[in-house]
Write a protein that holds these residues in place. Sequence first.
Motif, PDB file in Angstrom:
ATOM      1  N   PRO A 268       0.807  -1.233   0.000  1.00 52.36           N
ATOM      2  CA  PRO A 268       0.000   0.000   0.000  1.00 52.36           C
ATOM      3  C   PRO A 268       0.841   1.285   0.000  1.00 52.36           C
ATOM      4  O   PRO A 268       0.510   2.240  -0.717  1.00 52.36           O
ATOM      5  CB  PRO A 268      -0.817  -0.121   1.292  1.00 52.36           C
ATOM      6  CG  PRO A 268      -0.960  -1.594   1.504  1.00 52.36           C
ATOM      7  CD  PRO A 268       0.331  -2.194   1.021  1.00 52.36           C
ATOM      8  N   SER A 269       1.949   1.316   0.752  1.00 52.92           N
ATOM      9  CA  SER A 269       2.744   2.556   0.788  1.00 52.92           C
ATOM     10  C   SER A 269       3.402   2.821  -0.570  1.00 52.92           C
ATOM     11  O   SER A 269       3.524   3.968  -1.008  1.00 52.92           O
ATOM     12  CB  SER A 269       3.798   2.504   1.903  1.00 52.92           C
ATOM     13  OG  SER A 269       4.710   1.453   1.705  1.00 52.92           O
ATOM     14  N   TYR A 270       3.812   1.760  -1.247  1.00 50.19           N
ATOM     15  CA  TYR A 270       4.444   1.888  -2.571  1.00 50.19           C
ATOM     16  C   TYR A 270       3.442   2.462  -3.577  1.00 50.19           C
ATOM     17  O   TYR A 270       3.742   3.391  -4.327  1.00 50.19           O
ATOM     18  CB  TYR A 270       4.916   0.500  -3.005  1.00 50.19           C
ATOM     19  CG  TYR A 270       5.586   0.403  -4.357  1.00 50.19           C
ATOM     20  CD1 TYR A 270       6.939   0.690  -4.504  1.00 50.19           C
ATOM     21  CD2 TYR A 270       4.872  -0.023  -5.476  1.00 50.19           C
ATOM     22  CE1 TYR A 270       7.565   0.562  -5.738  1.00 50.19           C
ATOM     23  CE2 TYR A 270       5.487  -0.160  -6.714  1.00 50.19           C
ATOM     24  CZ  TYR A 270       6.837   0.134  -6.841  1.00 50.19           C
ATOM     25  OH  TYR A 270       7.456   0.000  -8.059  1.00 50.19           O
ATOM     26  N   LYS A 271       2.224   1.903  -3.535  1.00 47.59           N
ATOM     27  CA  LYS A 271       1.200   2.365  -4.482  1.00 47.59           C
ATOM     28  C   LYS A 271       0.806   3.809  -4.189  1.00 47.59           C
ATOM     29  O   LYS A 271       0.623   4.612  -5.107  1.00 47.59           O
ATOM     30  CB  LYS A 271      -0.026   1.451  -4.425  1.00 47.59           C
ATOM     31  CG  LYS A 271       0.252   0.074  -5.020  1.00 47.59           C
ATOM     32  CD  LYS A 271      -0.964  -0.813  -4.905  1.00 47.59           C
ATOM     33  CE  LYS A 271      -0.643  -2.230  -5.359  1.00 47.59           C
ATOM     34  NZ  LYS A 271      -1.625  -3.191  -4.874  1.00 47.59           N
ATOM     35  N   ALA A 272       0.679   4.154  -2.903  1.00 41.59           N
ATOM     36  CA  ALA A 272       0.299   5.531  -2.551  1.00 41.59           C
ATOM     37  C   ALA A 272       1.395   6.510  -2.979  1.00 41.59           C
ATOM     38  O   ALA A 272       1.109   7.607  -3.467  1.00 41.59           O
ATOM     39  CB  ALA A 272       0.044   5.637  -1.049  1.00 41.59           C
ATOM     40  N   ALA A 273       2.653   6.102  -2.825  1.00 41.59           N
ATOM     41  CA  ALA A 273       3.762   6.985  -3.220  1.00 41.59           C
ATOM     42  C   ALA A 273       3.702   7.291  -4.710  1.00 41.59           C
ATOM     43  O   ALA A 273       4.052   8.391  -5.145  1.00 41.59           O
ATOM     44  CB  ALA A 273       5.100   6.339  -2.869  1.00 41.59           C
ATOM     45  N   SER A 274       3.217   6.327  -5.498  1.00 45.64           N
ATOM     46  CA  SER A 274       3.213   6.528  -6.952  1.00 45.64           C
ATOM     47  C   SER A 274       2.266   7.654  -7.363  1.00 45.64           C
ATOM     48  O   SER A 274       2.420   8.228  -8.432  1.00 45.64           O
ATOM     49  CB  SER A 274       2.859   5.222  -7.673  1.00 45.64           C
ATOM     50  OG  SER A 274       1.478   4.952  -7.540  1.00 45.64           O
ATOM     51  N   THR A 275       1.285   7.985  -6.527  1.00 47.50           N
ATOM     52  CA  THR A 275       0.423   9.123  -6.874  1.00 47.50           C
ATOM     53  C   THR A 275       0.780  10.387  -6.075  1.00 47.50           C
ATOM     54  O   THR A 275       0.498  11.490  -6.514  1.00 47.50           O
ATOM     55  CB  THR A 275      -1.082   8.808  -6.653  1.00 47.50           C
ATOM     56  OG1 THR A 275      -1.300   8.569  -5.275  1.00 47.50           O
ATOM     57  CG2 THR A 275      -1.523   7.604  -7.444  1.00 47.50           C
ATOM     58  N   LEU A 276       1.420  10.221  -4.905  1.00 43.83           N
ATOM     59  CA  LEU A 276       1.697  11.405  -4.068  1.00 43.83           C
ATOM     60  C   LEU A 276       3.037  12.074  -4.393  1.00 43.83           C
ATOM     61  O   LEU A 276       3.213  13.266  -4.160  1.00 43.83           O
ATOM     62  CB  LEU A 276       1.673  11.018  -2.579  1.00 43.83           C
ATOM     63  CG  LEU A 276       0.295  10.632  -2.024  1.00 43.83           C
ATOM     64  CD1 LEU A 276       0.415  10.101  -0.599  1.00 43.83           C
ATOM     65  CD2 LEU A 276      -0.659  11.825  -2.056  1.00 43.83           C
TER      66      LEU A 276
END
Length: 449
Positions: A331-339
């Motif tokens: 989840p943190s990896y995926k969130a970083a990709s948009t933030l």
Amino acid sequence: MQLTDLNAHGGIGANCLLLQFEGLNIIIDAGIHPKKIGREALPRFEKLYGLHIDLIFVTHCHLDHLGALPVIAKDHPNTPIIMSHDTAQFYRRMLQNSCNVMDRQRAELGIADYPLYSYGDISACSRQVIGLTPGQARHFEADSGDRISFTLHPSGHIPGAMGILFEYRHQRIFHSGDVLFEKTILLDGAEFPQGDMDTVILETTRGSTERAASRESEIERLLRCIMDTVSHGGSILIPVFALGRMQELLAVFHHARSTGKLKELPIYISGLGIDLLNQFDRISRKSPHVRIRRKILRELNACKMPDKHRPGKDRPGIYLLSSGMMVENTPSYKAASTLLESHQNTIAFVGYCDPDTPGGKILKLHQGDKFLFKSLGKAVAAMARIEKFDLSSHADREELLEFAKARNPRCVVLHHGDPDSRDWFKSRLTEWDPKCQILDPVPLKAVTV
Ligand SMILES: [Zn+2]
Ligand SMILES: [Zn+2]
């Protein structure tokens, strides 16, 4: 006593020690290496073939100590597995999660070895588990007639974590486990036995790290960083370990909200962290050492991040997501990709990131650098603010050194640390007492203590 480190790659990884006494063999921890893949991530259990293992200990539930337990339990189905009563409440949840991750990696990355164990293996090993109350000495007699006593002692670090004191023929041998002496908002610090020890097996994680600021001041700085980010319309991503750090930060936010240091805003967390919070709630009802209640989720208006939610596209919020090192597809990896691509947002690291992990690489980016989210097939220019806060759940090196010296040991075994970290302890301890035997075991080679 003979000691063999079964963590083939050295450093911190698939933690597993074999202690051999005259008529007794003991294993401490059965971890999985976070950076290795397939069976390569396991301790070298083949070194144990033909050996009768009398007891297996699990110091705590981080996967570098627990993740290979079902594998060794299958090889030694009649060996009791000793852990603290608190650890016994949630180790299964951690192993099941590890199993799910391996299933996914088998499908996504085609790793044929995965999963290394099934839910059935986890259930089978749970029949061997004995959860003990800390502070109570237990006496064990092996089939050979040889005897040993052991006592668990809380080591801080995360709920349920323990050090172990062994008493064998008038010798006292202490294994520190992973240690935090400092009390946090979530958990009391280590309560270790006093008095002289013959041998101390010491974790050395922070041997090459000097503390720059106190935990308290780092928390204040983090809260200011959150407020600053949201006041500019941005969101903040805090990649965290689901076990321990996530619940500690929820408790920090809850307290900060009550003192006006954090305003009301959405908080999104990942699922495993919520399950563990529920377990900690149960533990905290019986134990004064753990302080957290599940109702803080409601009071904080924190919720599991919905599957379709796109971080940063809605109103500003806090994303408290695992994994701490931003391993691919978490989840943190995926969130970083948009933030990462917006200068309004912040990514705040609060724990150690291995330099080879996506988290470690993002930490080194300069503004405007491109970062490739490989498994998502997406390259992003790093415009977000990237910050680091020292909220380690490991003791400072000076504290560990003082603890070891005060035990007046004849031998110190360096454990759970990178080569530089072990070297720091080696030189300080040698300086202190040149007669004290300092052992930095070469993996897979038995040493006599
Ligand atoms: Zn740990
Ligand atoms: Zn560890």
